[in-house]
Design an enzyme around this catalytic site. Structure first.
Site, PDB file in Angstrom:
ATOM      1  N   SER A 284      11.318  66.535  26.202  1.00 14.10           N
ATOM      2  CA  SER A 284      11.348  67.985  26.384  1.00 14.10           C
ATOM      3  C   SER A 284      12.786  68.456  26.216  1.00 14.10           C
ATOM      4  O   SER A 284      13.726  67.764  26.607  1.00 14.10           O
ATOM      5  CB  SER A 284      10.837  68.337  27.777  1.00 14.10           C
ATOM      6  OG  SER A 284      11.336  69.593  28.187  1.00 14.10           O
ATOM      7  N   LYS A 290      10.850  64.129  30.780  1.00 18.72           N
ATOM      8  CA  LYS A 290       9.572  64.099  30.071  1.00 18.72           C
ATOM      9  C   LYS A 290       9.519  63.088  28.937  1.00 18.72           C
ATOM     10  O   LYS A 290      10.459  62.882  28.200  1.00 18.72           O
ATOM     11  CB  LYS A 290       9.268  65.484  29.490  1.00 18.72           C
ATOM     12  CG  LYS A 290       9.038  66.516  30.569  1.00 18.72           C
ATOM     13  CD  LYS A 290       7.613  66.513  31.042  1.00 18.72           C
ATOM     14  CE  LYS A 290       6.831  67.491  30.207  1.00 18.72           C
ATOM     15  NZ  LYS A 290       5.422  67.313  30.298  1.00 18.72           N
ATOM     16  N   GLU A 297      -1.575  63.767  20.934  1.00 19.73           N
ATOM     17  CA  GLU A 297      -1.961  65.180  20.999  1.00 19.73           C
ATOM     18  C   GLU A 297      -2.196  65.751  19.602  1.00 19.73           C
ATOM     19  O   GLU A 297      -3.118  66.535  19.384  1.00 19.73           O
ATOM     20  CB  GLU A 297      -0.885  65.984  21.728  1.00 19.73           C
ATOM     21  CG  GLU A 297      -0.837  65.670  23.210  1.00 19.73           C
ATOM     22  CD  GLU A 297       0.351  66.325  23.896  1.00 19.73           C
ATOM     23  OE1 GLU A 297       0.148  67.020  24.892  1.00 19.73           O
ATOM     24  OE2 GLU A 297       1.491  66.131  23.431  1.00 19.73           O
TER      25      GLU A 297
END
Ligand code: ARG
Length: 457
Positions: A284, A290, A297
């Site tokens: 991130s 993160k 995804e």
């Protein structure tokens, strides 16, 4: 705008904006190699028919083969000002052999060429996708093999259900991809590449001319894949072979998406059963901690695109009057998009799966959840102690509920406490039944046979 394959009956130049709007070279250049295949066979058929002299045919074939080699080496630069790939190759031949090139398009139509090229493309892509599927299956087997004895949690409704082998869990995806492979094989068995449809009614070149040309082309005609169009009208009219391919790719995508979803779920802090390979994750820009499962995804997200491609072509084809209509030019982007997406997903997923690490201590802790063995306890009473199933189901349900309410593990209950539920229940029985090894070995219908991957295509 380059030279066009038509124009004699027109008085006015084509509108520039419209030309840009209708051209297809920006995507159909991907069919270049297959279009050369059409031209090679067609040129030979013209020679057999006596329309081309032997020397003319030789020059044309040589030019076509040169262009084919340039394409192979990545040295062929399509001219994106051409209308389409057929025009572009025609112009490229003309650059090599001059006016002789103008004889090549005799008695053929782009309607025939495009149907030929796209069928050829589908056959070729079948040959790429099947090995990619097999490779992914090998990775799944590799991960299963490395964790042969590892037990895992089986879920229904995303709620803990019963204990399974982790390898059996992975084999489910192998089975799905095996069925996909079989589906593709059946598809390919029925897929032929037709030539000789003309614009819609067939060609003035005889069947004999074409058959001889197909035979001597040495293309994949050898195994009977290239055939003379049986029904010219049908050949230029339908794109069902693309719709069928997109349907199979949609099923593969659905399987990939479910695999991706499971892996995303199991890698969350909440589950924490697996660690994903860092090289396929991103971070991130704001939150320093993160590690996001972007590959998975994107695989899951691509499902919208892949299903959309299928629906797009189904809708384009619905209600088209026979035979060829320009609407059908719009079949290529969905086809290429689905094929290319699936190809890269399979390639990366095969690498990804191999590098997954199990958090065995977390899994072992989850396997201590006593409710995972409730079914085995009930079944033990039924199978070994002849308790009616409904009674066993109810009393074990009560036992689990009481254990949760009192915050007391069943394994910690005394023989006296357990007897209140059924006289056959005691510490010894509980310890025997409520363990992962017993749970998996009590199931007799599971085939633990590792599938043999048939690499032949
Ligand atoms: N670009 C066209 C397509 O993909 C090729 C066939 C064109 N035929 C025609 N009569 N305009 O469908």
């Amino acid at each position: 705008m380059t030279k066009k394959l038509w124009g004699g009956r027109f008085k006015k130049e084509i509108d520039k904006d419209f030309f840009e709007f209708q051209k297809s070279i920006q995507y159909d250049y991907k069919l270049a190699q297959y279009d050369i295949g059409h031209s090679l066979i067609h040129a030979a058929a013209l020679r057999v028919a006596g329309i081309l002299k032997n020397s003319e045919w030789k020059k044309l074939s040589l030019a076509l083969k040169e262009i084919s080699n340039e394409i192979k080496k990545g040295k062929f630069n399509p001219d994106f000002n051409s209308e389409d790939i057929h025009t572009d190759i025609q112009n490229a031949i003309e650059k090599k052999v001059g006016a002789l090139a103008l004889k090549l398009h005799a008695l053929r139509s782009r309607n025939d060429q495009i149907a030929f090229d796209e069928r050829f493309y589908c056959v070729r892509k079948y040959l790429d996708i099947v090995p990619a599927l097999l490779n992914l299956m090998k990775s799944l087997l590799f991960l299963g093999e490395n964790n042969r004895k590892q037990k895992f949690i089986g879920y229904t409704h995303t709620q803990r259900a019963q204990v399974i082998y982790f390898a059996d869990y992975l084999l489910v995806f192998c089975d799905m991809f095996t069925r996909d492979t079989e589906r593709l094989k059946r598809y390919n068995e029925n897929l032929f590449i037709y030539i000789g449809a003309g614009a819609l009614t067939g060609s003035a070149l005889s069947i004999k001319n074409y058959n001889e040309a197909i035979k001597e082309s040495g293309l994949i005609g050898k195994d009977g894949k290239i055939k003379l169009a049986r029904g010219p009208l049908d050949n230029v009219s339908d794109r069902d072979f693309i719709i069928e391919f997109l349907s199979i790719l949609s099923i593969i995508q659905m399987h990939l998406s479910r695999l991706a979803e499971d892996l995303i779920l199991y890698s969350t802090t909440e589950f924490n059963f697996i660690d994903l390979p860092e090289e396929f994750c991103t971070g991130s820009s704001l939150m320093p901690h993160k590690q996001n499962p972007d590959f998975l995804e994107l695989v899951r997200g691509n499902t919208g695109k892949i299903y959309g491609n299928l629906v797009s072509l189904l809708t384009t084809m619905k209600g088209l009057p026979l035979s060829y209509n320009r609407d059908m030019q719009l079949d290529k982007e969905p086809l290429f998009s689905s094929v290319e997406t699936i190809e890269s997903e399979l390639k990366i997923m095969a690498k990804f799966i191999k590098r997954i690490k199990l958090n065995k201590d977390v899994i072992e802790k989850a396997l201590k959840d006593e409710s995972l063995y409730a079914t085995e306890l009930a079944e033990f009473l039924v199978v070994k102690k002849s308790v009616p199933f409904k009674e066993a189901h109810t009393l074990i349900g009560r036992l689990i509920r009481d254990s949760q309410d009192k915050n007391k593990k069943i394994k910690e209950m005394s023989d006296e406490e357990l007897k209140c539920y059924h006289q056959e229940l005691n510490q010894k029985v509980i310890r025997k039944i409520m363990n992962p090894e017993y749970a998996v070995s009590s199931k007799k219908t599971v085939s633990r046979k590792i599938p043999k991957i048939d690499a032949r295509i």
